[in-house]
Design an enzyme around this catalytic site. Structure first.
Site, PDB file in Angstrom:
ATOM      1  N   LYS A   1      47.400  31.726  42.034  1.00 17.37           N
ATOM      2  CA  LYS A   1      46.576  32.306  43.811  1.00 17.37           C
ATOM      3  C   LYS A   1      46.376  32.142  44.916  1.00 17.37           C
ATOM      4  O   LYS A   1      46.660  31.960  45.891  1.00 17.37           O
ATOM      5  CB  LYS A   1      46.689  34.077  43.452  1.00 17.37           C
ATOM      6  CG  LYS A   1      45.921  34.865  44.517  1.00 17.37           C
ATOM      7  CD  LYS A   1      44.578  35.465  44.479  1.00 17.37           C
ATOM      8  CE  LYS A   1      44.120  36.422  45.077  1.00 17.37           C
ATOM      9  NZ  LYS A   1      43.251  36.439  46.009  1.00 17.37           N
TER      10      LYS A   1
ATOM     11  N   ASP B   1      38.124  41.174  48.858  1.00 18.21           N
ATOM     12  CA  ASP B   1      37.413  41.469  47.479  1.00 18.21           C
ATOM     13  C   ASP B   1      36.010  41.969  47.614  1.00 18.21           C
ATOM     14  O   ASP B   1      35.774  41.255  48.418  1.00 18.21           O
ATOM     15  CB  ASP B   1      37.387  40.630  46.499  1.00 18.21           C
ATOM     16  CG  ASP B   1      39.078  40.718  45.607  1.00 18.21           C
ATOM     17  OD1 ASP B   1      39.604  42.009  45.548  1.00 18.21           O
ATOM     18  OD2 ASP B   1      39.476  39.204  44.845  1.00 18.21           O
TER      19      ASP B   1
END
Length: 419
Positions: free
Chosen positions: A23, A117
């Site tokens: 990722k 996040d």
């Protein structure tokens, strides 16, 4: 409707799991496609939510993007658009990596401040200062990073911290700058090396990948390429820690074990048998894990992305562990959720002290970010009863086929909808 996981503890994980592309690499490689007119192909792409999100960002910049299985085909026009709007970039942090390529290709970029996040402050000042040294003007205006350059030229740039994002943006701007650029105190992560390799395949002249000094000889033009993403070391390590926590036996494939040297050493200290293999590694934990101290640091140190897993391991280990977070100040929000699960833990500044207990207790918990979500699922695997893990969209952003892989190892997990 939202979804959550029901995780039933008590099972030992056993078997084999295949890890997909990283990722933390694939999104930057997709952004690098902006640097060359034509069709760039990125293979071994993970099936995670962030890939189609990045595809939408690139489409908004004028690219044609096709997603098929584990392959992404990106066709970049001769004149890409330079404005990445808020709707496209608000959902994930990595969207800011289009900044460097846009400045290099268009000599102009307007990129809305990204979302992502909730793990602490991640300012863009190093990104901007690096671009300024390359000859660009850069400011924050109306919620956007705005950068413009009449010309880009080489420069000597020293980062105050080996930021992965700043290294990537400055690197991608410098490959089309006039002259030589040297980035000192550059990030050394394997994902940076992956980006350097792809840029060189496109015709760039980058040396020093994997070291703290990158040297870039600017070129006038890059060409499209086909590039395979490296395996995801964070996902791989998550499965390794899960094997240790559940006293299991798991073979992890699809990753270079050399990218996880310190992490695998920590598992050995916890009492696991760790065997490197050609395309991965195997972890066998025959008894209760032993307490281990962890301190997060930039690569090759212990990854901050694995801090929740370290806390999960400490929570059921025999003895007392100290976890020190040196990268993101808000990552200890995860500890509050672990306490819901019966962990004996307390925090003081950037330290957490964990006294291991034999078994955690099931409870409803909430994910605050990708890695915290995965860490809570691992904790649920060693809790009595069934644990509810909410806000699991975070996990979908970073872990492909998470439920299928966990079930394949013998874990008991169910995805259910809720109002």
């Amino acid at each position: 409707m939202s979804e959550h996981f029901l995780v039933t503890g008590g099972n030992r994980l056993e078997g084999e799991v295949l890890v997909g592309g990283a990722k933390n690499s694939v999104l930057k490689l997709m952004a690098a496609a902006l640097l060359a007119e034509g069709t760039t192909v990125v293979t071994n792409c993970p099936d995670i939510l962030d890939v189609p999100l990045m595809a939408d960002v690139l489409r908004g910049l004028g690219c044609e993007v096709e997603l098929e299985d584990s392959e992404v085909r990106i066709t970049t026009p001769a004149e890409p658009k330079y404005h990445a709007d808020f709707d496209a970039v608000k959902q994930f942090r990595a969207s800011v990596c289009v900044l460097g390529p846009l400045v290099a290709r268009c000599r102009r970029a307007v990129v809305a401040l990204p979302g992502g996040d909730a793990i602490g402050s991640r300012p863009l000042d190093m990104h901007q200062s690096g671009l300024r040294l390359l000859g660009a003007r850069s400011e924050i205006e109306h919620g956007c990073v705005v950068a413009e350059a009449d010309d880009l030229h080489g420069a000597n740039i020293r980062l105050v911290f080996p930021s992965v994002g700043a290294t990537e943006n400055i690197l991608m701007a410098a490959v089309l700058a006039r002259g030589e650029t040297v980035i000192d105190n550059a990030a050394r992560e394997p994902e940076i090396v992956d980006l350097c390799n792809m840029l060189n395949e496109m015709g760039a002249k980058v040396s020093g990948g994997g070291s703290s000094t990158l040297t870039i000889q600017g070129v006038r033009k890059l060409e499209p390429t086909t590039h395979r993403v490296i395996g995801d070391r964070i996902v791989a390590a998550t499965w390794g820690v899960a094997a240790s926590m559940t006293r299991g036996d798991v073979r992890v494939r699809g990753v270079n074990h050399k990218h996880l040297g310190l992490v695998l050493d920590k598992l050995r200290t916890a009492g696991a048998e760790v065997t490197p293999e050609v395309d991965g590694f195997r972890v066998i934990q025959r008894g209760r894990p032993k307490a281990v101290n962890f301190a997060t640091l930039p690569y090759p140190g212990f990854p901050t992305d694995l801090q929740p897993m370290a806390i999960g391991l400490a929570a059921v280990a025999e003895g007392t562990s100290m976890i020190t977070e040196n990268v993101f100040e808000s990552r200890f929000r995860f500890v509050e959720e672990m306490i819901r699960l019966g962990a004996d833990a307390r925090t003081d500044g950037h330290h957490a002290v964990i006294r291991g207990v034999p078994v955690l207790s099931s409870a409803p918990v909430w994910s605050s970010d990708i890695r915290a979500g995965a860490g809570l699922v691992l904790a649920g695997l060693v809790a009595d009863g069934t644990t509810e893990v909410h806000d699991i969209f975070h996990i979908d952003r970073g872990y492909p086929r998470f439920v299928e892989n966990l079930r394949g190892l013998g874990g008991v997990i169910e995805r259910v909808g809720s109002e």
